[in-house]
Write an enzyme that holds these catalytic residues in place. Sequence first.
Site, short mmCIF file in Angstrom:
data_model
loop_
_atom_site.label_atom_id
_atom_site.label_comp_id
_atom_site.label_asym_id
_atom_site.label_seq_id
_atom_site.Cartn_x
_atom_site.Cartn_y
_atom_site.Cartn_z
N HIS A 60 -11.67 -6.11 -0.74
CA HIS A 60 -10.63 -5.17 -0.30
C HIS A 60 -9.70 -5.78 0.74
O HIS A 60 -10.10 -6.00 1.89
CB HIS A 60 -11.29 -3.90 0.28
CG HIS A 60 -10.32 -2.90 0.81
ND1 HIS A 60 -9.62 -2.04 0.00
CD2 HIS A 60 -9.93 -2.61 2.08
CE1 HIS A 60 -8.84 -1.27 0.74
NE2 HIS A 60 -9.01 -1.60 2.01
N HIS A 62 -5.15 -6.01 1.88
CA HIS A 62 -3.77 -5.56 1.64
C HIS A 62 -2.87 -6.74 1.98
O HIS A 62 -2.44 -6.88 3.13
CB HIS A 62 -3.41 -4.40 2.56
CG HIS A 62 -4.31 -3.21 2.50
ND1 HIS A 62 -3.98 -2.04 1.87
CD2 HIS A 62 -5.56 -3.00 3.01
CE1 HIS A 62 -4.97 -1.16 2.00
NE2 HIS A 62 -5.95 -1.71 2.68
N GLU A 140 -1.65 0.66 -6.01
CA GLU A 140 -1.94 1.83 -5.17
C GLU A 140 -0.98 2.98 -5.49
O GLU A 140 0.23 2.78 -5.62
CB GLU A 140 -1.81 1.47 -3.70
CG GLU A 140 -2.06 2.64 -2.75
CD GLU A 140 -1.96 2.24 -1.28
OE1 GLU A 140 -3.00 2.03 -0.64
OE2 GLU A 140 -0.83 2.10 -0.78
N HIS A 178 -4.95 6.03 -2.85
CA HIS A 178 -5.07 5.63 -1.44
C HIS A 178 -6.18 6.34 -0.69
O HIS A 178 -7.06 5.71 -0.12
CB HIS A 178 -3.74 5.76 -0.68
CG HIS A 178 -3.91 5.42 0.78
ND1 HIS A 178 -4.01 6.37 1.75
CD2 HIS A 178 -4.07 4.24 1.41
CE1 HIS A 178 -4.19 5.78 2.93
NE2 HIS A 178 -4.22 4.49 2.75
N HIS A 205 -9.73 4.58 -0.35
CA HIS A 205 -10.19 4.73 1.03
C HIS A 205 -10.81 6.12 1.13
O HIS A 205 -10.26 7.08 0.59
CB HIS A 205 -9.02 4.64 2.02
CG HIS A 205 -8.33 3.31 2.05
ND1 HIS A 205 -7.27 3.01 1.25
CD2 HIS A 205 -8.56 2.20 2.81
CE1 HIS A 205 -6.85 1.77 1.51
NE2 HIS A 205 -7.62 1.26 2.45
N GLU A 208 -12.58 7.57 6.52
CA GLU A 208 -12.49 6.43 7.43
C GLU A 208 -12.58 6.87 8.89
O GLU A 208 -13.14 6.15 9.72
CB GLU A 208 -11.15 5.72 7.17
CG GLU A 208 -10.87 4.51 8.05
CD GLU A 208 -9.57 3.83 7.66
OE1 GLU A 208 -8.82 4.37 6.82
OE2 GLU A 208 -9.32 2.73 8.20
N ASP A 307 -10.55 -6.07 4.73
CA ASP A 307 -9.37 -5.22 4.82
C ASP A 307 -8.16 -6.14 5.01
O ASP A 307 -8.30 -7.38 4.99
CB ASP A 307 -9.49 -4.19 5.96
CG ASP A 307 -8.88 -2.83 5.58
OD1 ASP A 307 -8.03 -2.79 4.69
OD2 ASP A 307 -9.28 -1.81 6.18
O1 MCF Z 1 -7.82 0.14 5.20
C1 MCF Z 1 -6.83 0.18 6.18
C2 MCF Z 1 -6.93 1.48 6.92
N1 MCF Z 1 -6.89 2.65 6.08
C3 MCF Z 1 -5.87 2.94 5.22
N2 MCF Z 1 -4.94 2.19 4.73
C4 MCF Z 1 -4.65 0.91 4.93
C5 MCF Z 1 -5.46 -0.02 5.61
N3 MCF Z 1 -4.78 -1.17 5.70
C6 MCF Z 1 -3.62 -1.00 5.10
N4 MCF Z 1 -3.52 0.25 4.61
C7 MCF Z 1 -2.31 0.69 3.87
C8 MCF Z 1 -2.54 1.65 2.76
O2 MCF Z 1 -2.89 1.00 1.59
O3 MCF Z 1 -1.47 1.32 4.77
C9 MCF Z 1 -0.74 2.33 4.14
C10 MCF Z 1 -1.22 2.39 2.70
O4 MCF Z 1 -0.33 1.77 1.85
C11 MCF Z 1 -1.08 3.47 5.01
S1 MCF Z 1 -0.79 5.06 4.55
C12 MCF Z 1 0.59 5.61 5.39
FE FE Z 2 -7.73 -0.80 3.46
#
Ligand code: MCF
Ligand code: FE
Length: 403
Positions: A60, A62, A140, A178, A205, A208, A307
Amino acid sequence: MTKLKADYILTMDKNYTILKNGEIIFDEKIVEIGKNLKECEREIYLGENSVVMPALINSHIHLEFSSNKTHLEYGDFINWLHSVIENREELFISCKGECFKKAIEEMKKSGVCAFGEISSTGNDLRYLKHSPLKVVYFNEIIGTTPAAVDMLYQDFLARVEESLKLQNDKFKVGISIHSPYSVHPILMEKAINIAKTKNLPLQAHFMESKAERRWLDKGEGEFKLFFEKHFKNAKPLIKPIEFIEKFKDTKTTFVHCVYANDKELQKIKEINASIIHCPVSNRLLNVGLLDLERVKNYTIDYLVATDGLSSNYSLNLFKEIRAALLMHVNLHPKYLAIDLLKSVTTNAAKALDLNNGSLEEGKDADIISFKLPGKVKNLDLLPLQIILHTNEVQKLFINGKET
Ligand code: MCF
Ligand code: FE
């Protein structure tokens, strides 16, 4: 055909076999593993205190956020989320070819052969076409505004279709919902249906933060203020348990789960999903520590992942499992170390449907080697010593090719 000889071979097979002075023969796939095997035209002894084990899987990340170093706010989940919304565009614009390349290079150095990428824009696709590592590309879907549902879905569909064109033995497509607080149920339904018809893995997710728990249970707390500020939409759209149920009959990994309750863990087990644990990200966003003992009591498999650089300072997976080893102070380091190695090899391969993660005949030859700083007399402690002393690998083979 190549033969590697190492002082220690950690097979990660069902019996958790460790070979001292072991050998492994492979081409694209693993052909044989054991001791005193037949001769090969290419034989490499990796040297004193050398270790061979399956290459790692970072399930996982991004990549789109890889240009973040100091932009985002750490220490509080909701403040972090506000800072993501504020900086998202700028961070995306500043992550182009070199930035993706550096991020992948860091994983590669730490022995990662495959990663699960969460992509919200498709910006990374052009680069990942030529990724040296295997990719599971999770498109996503995110958005709660009813008026935007059609537009968001069309954009999502276009990204899924683009990524499907790239499918091959090193590039697989998946779908990411998401989270239960950020995706409209109509979008979720449609996206999961696509995953079911096309047999694609899913990732989401889930639970969390404490704020997420409170919002989804009671419609109260920091998330209420967050939604009022950004979306004028202040009602939770789904119960957490219903969210999990939607993933029945799919291959799903739930990320974080720090605040998942007993019923939810039971449901996760029932639908045969696994949990992805990102300890450094959880620490930096200050959401607490996942109770691994509890996850194990439900016999749910867990995977450890970094992450994105949106909530981590590094994509080095050995550093991540070392952090986990040091953070989970209630677990015995000797046994935790074994579980942590499983979490980035066998468990991750199973959850992402990859034919690697262990050194067994017929598996893809995704192999790493590195050296320990000394001998390990008690082999029970080998996993712990590996996690303590390894930052970078010496060799990484993917489908038998040194990368
Ligand atoms: O895993 C971490 C924390 N939790 C949620 N989202 C994200 C994380 N790192 C990046 N994200 C991304 C998510 O995929 O941030 C955006 C999304 O595109 C946040 S949602 C406004
Ligand atoms: Fe994430």
